[in-house]
Write an enzyme that holds these catalytic residues in place. Structure first.
Site, mmCIF file in Angstrom:
data_model
loop_
_atom_site.group_PDB
_atom_site.id
_atom_site.type_symbol
_atom_site.label_atom_id
_atom_site.label_comp_id
_atom_site.label_asym_id
_atom_site.label_seq_id
_atom_site.Cartn_x
_atom_site.Cartn_y
_atom_site.Cartn_z
ATOM 1 C CG ASP A 86 -2.120 0.886 1.044
ATOM 2 O OD1 ASP A 86 -2.178 1.578 0.000
ATOM 3 O OD2 ASP A 86 -2.980 0.934 1.933
ATOM 4 C CG ASP A 121 -5.781 5.815 -2.637
ATOM 5 O OD1 ASP A 121 -4.656 5.465 -2.235
ATOM 6 O OD2 ASP A 121 -6.841 5.350 -2.188
ATOM 7 C CB CYS A 273 -12.207 -23.285 16.073
ATOM 8 S SG CYS A 273 -10.909 -23.175 14.845
ATOM 9 C CB CYS A 275 -7.601 -23.874 13.656
ATOM 10 S SG CYS A 275 -7.231 -22.939 15.145
ATOM 11 C CB CYS A 278 -9.190 -24.445 18.540
ATOM 12 S SG CYS A 278 -9.198 -22.661 18.286
#
Ligand SMILES: [Zn+2]
Length: 526
Positions: A86, A121, A273, A275, A278
């Site tokens: 950015d 911008d 969860c 993952c 977890c």
């Protein structure tokens, strides 16, 4: 072309974005990497989380490391995937200005080897007077024009942002004009605050306005969108790229992300969860961990939840069931449901993006499903392509049989036998929710032969079905209309609606519809 489409559903698509450091499959989420403070190493993000693209800030890199000769952003981050940078526009929004010119920051992004780079911008921001919004739009357009000679020779893909905030006419102007310039990618600016305030219906209008005014073949990036809850809907609107630091910012606030919203860790008794963070842990073990360790693990869970949801979205596109996922995710927050209602008003545009044939049954759950492209497409085709067949002066509306395809149901074949002597003058149609009218000749086509709808119908679905049936009857102008009722869930409502403009309506309500006698009774009425 740097962007190639592989599959699509609604305005969402699976694509391949080619950059000088490799390809990225879209839709893609890119975690924001702070070059000064890495909670998770970018290399690990790629290896363990599947992040093939990350975003970092060239303004901060220039400020801290600008003196280093031959600085390369991939080396700086120790990351070999695709790096977007950015330009510092976000710093303008937060601090009201940056100490760099557009030319300097464009040259710097080229110099450090960014794969995808952004011009400088001017973000619109929020709660600013319209005259200020106009300034950000015009100044951004002026800079986009001015940047063109500077980026012409660049190997990076360049992003032309769209500004305008909640002022949709300005968003449209910004999108239309930058769309005429040779940018590779577009990005919608300033939605972060809209999302933080849960103003999802406003987000729908902003994204759809940008999308519909930009060249459809270019990827669209939604700046600052990183909550997994919004991915399905944003992708359905045609957003291809997402970036956010939410996974780590939320972790610092002890917040645990799920597709159904965000939960404070202290409020969790269970970890919903599986993952790697977890799995094998309990909510209590996470809560009692040393703070630094806990926040790192929360950031990891949040990133897993984010990346997993993007896979769920992509699989839904492949299955042609993205709208089903959008409906499911809209239950995460009342404002998401409000956004779903808002998105439904764009159904014509959603239909244009979708495949005609998805090869699997279409499910209708409740009135939210009425915005599905199959419904919109059928209504359009019915009026445009299937008017009154030649010579057929009578319209016979019979209820949808209990089995599909309707026209091969044995009971229907018996009824049809009774009609046989005058079949040449009768246009047989099934009155079926949610489509309204299904002509006999189309009953075996997709999706009319392959769909399921939840009964009993809700009020909106009943009214919609009646409305679509009435539209067909009005558009086709038969001499006679016969309604065979079966006590179906919209039967009486349909009679009332037809009666209002067809005084000669003939109605038959036999006890058992599905036999030859019903057909014979119809003939005796004519
Ligand atoms: Zn987890």
């Amino acid at each position: 072309m740097s962007f190639e489409l592989r599959d699509r559903d609604l305005l969402g698509r699976i694509g391949r974005l080619r950059t000088k450091s490799g390809e990225v499959e879209t839709p893609a989420f890119m975690p924001v990497i702070n070059p000064l403070l890495q909670t998770l190493a970018p290399r690990r993000m790629r290896e363990e989380f599947g992040c093939d693209i990350v975003i970092t800030n060239s303004y901060i890199i220039r400020k801290q490391f600008g003196d280093i000769p031959d600085l390369n952003v991939h080396e700086l981050l120790d990351y070999d995937g695709v790096v977007m940078t950015d330009s510092g526009a976000y710093q303008i929004l937060v601090y009201g200005g940056v100490e760099v010119t557009q030319t300097e920051i464009i040259e710097f992004q080229k110099h450090i080897g960014s794969d995808i780079a952004v011009i400088l911008d001017i973000p619109t921001g929020w709660d600013v007077p319209r005259s200020d919004v106009e300034y950000t739009v015009e100044e951004t357009l002026r800079r986009e024009e001015a940047a063109l000679p500077l980026i012409e020779d660049s190997e990076a893909l360049w992003v032309g942002p769209v500004q305008g905030g909640r002022h949709l006419d300005l968003v449209a102007r910004s999108a239309r004009l930058v769309g005429e310039m040779p940018y590779d990618v577009h990005a919608l600016g300033s939605p972060t605050e809209v999302m933080e305030r849960y103003m999802y219906p406003v987000l729908v209008d902003m994204v759809m306005t940008a999308k519909l005014n930009l060249p459809a073949e270019r990827p669209l990036h939604l700046f600052g969108a990183g909550h997994p809850m919004v991915f399905a809907m944003s992708v359905a609107m045609g957003c291809d790229l997402f970036d956010s630091a939410a996974y780590v910012l939320y972790a610092k606030d002890e917040r645990y992300m799920t597709v159904r919203g965000t939960v404070q860790l202290q409020d969790l008794q269970y970890l919903p969860c599986s993952c790697p963070v977890c799995r094998g842990r309990t909510a209590d073990s996470l809560k009692t961990m040393p703070r630094g360790e806990r926040q790192r693990l929360l950031a990891e869970h949040n990133l897993h939840a984010t990346m997993t949801e993007m896979n769920v979205v992509k699989q839904s596109i492949v299955e042609g069931r993205l709208w089903d996922l959008v409906e499911a995710r809209a239950k995460g927050h009342p404002q998401m449901t409000a956004a779903l209602k808002r998105l439904s008003t764009y159904r014509e545009h959603l239909e244009r993006g979708s495949h005609g044939f998805k090869g699997r049954g279409v499910f209708y759950y409740d009135y939210h499903s009425l915005a599905k492209p199959e419904v919109t497409r059928h209504a359009k085709q019915l009026i445009n392509n299937y008017g009154r067949p030649e010579g057929k002066t009578t319209l016979l509306l019979i209820p949808a049989p209990p089995e599909k395809p309707f026209n091969t149901y044995p009971g229907y074949l018996r009824l049809r036998e009774g009609l046989q002597p005058r079949l040449g003058e009768i246009n047989v149609c099934f009155a079926a929710a949610p489509y309204g009218v299904v002509p006999e000749s189309l009953a075996e086509t997709y999706p009319l032969s392959q769909y399921e709808i939840a009964e009993p119908l809700d009020h909106e679905t009943r009214e919609f079905t009646v409305e679509k049936t009435v539209e067909y009857v009005k558009a086709t102008g038969h001499q006679k209309v016969v309604l065979v009722g079966g006590g179906g869930s919209f039967d009486e409502r349909l009679e009332e609606a037809l009666r209002s403009f067809t005084p000669s309506l003939l109605v038959l309500r036999p006890e058992n519809i599905w036999n030859k006698e019903t057909g014979e009774q119809v003939l005796s009425l004519l």
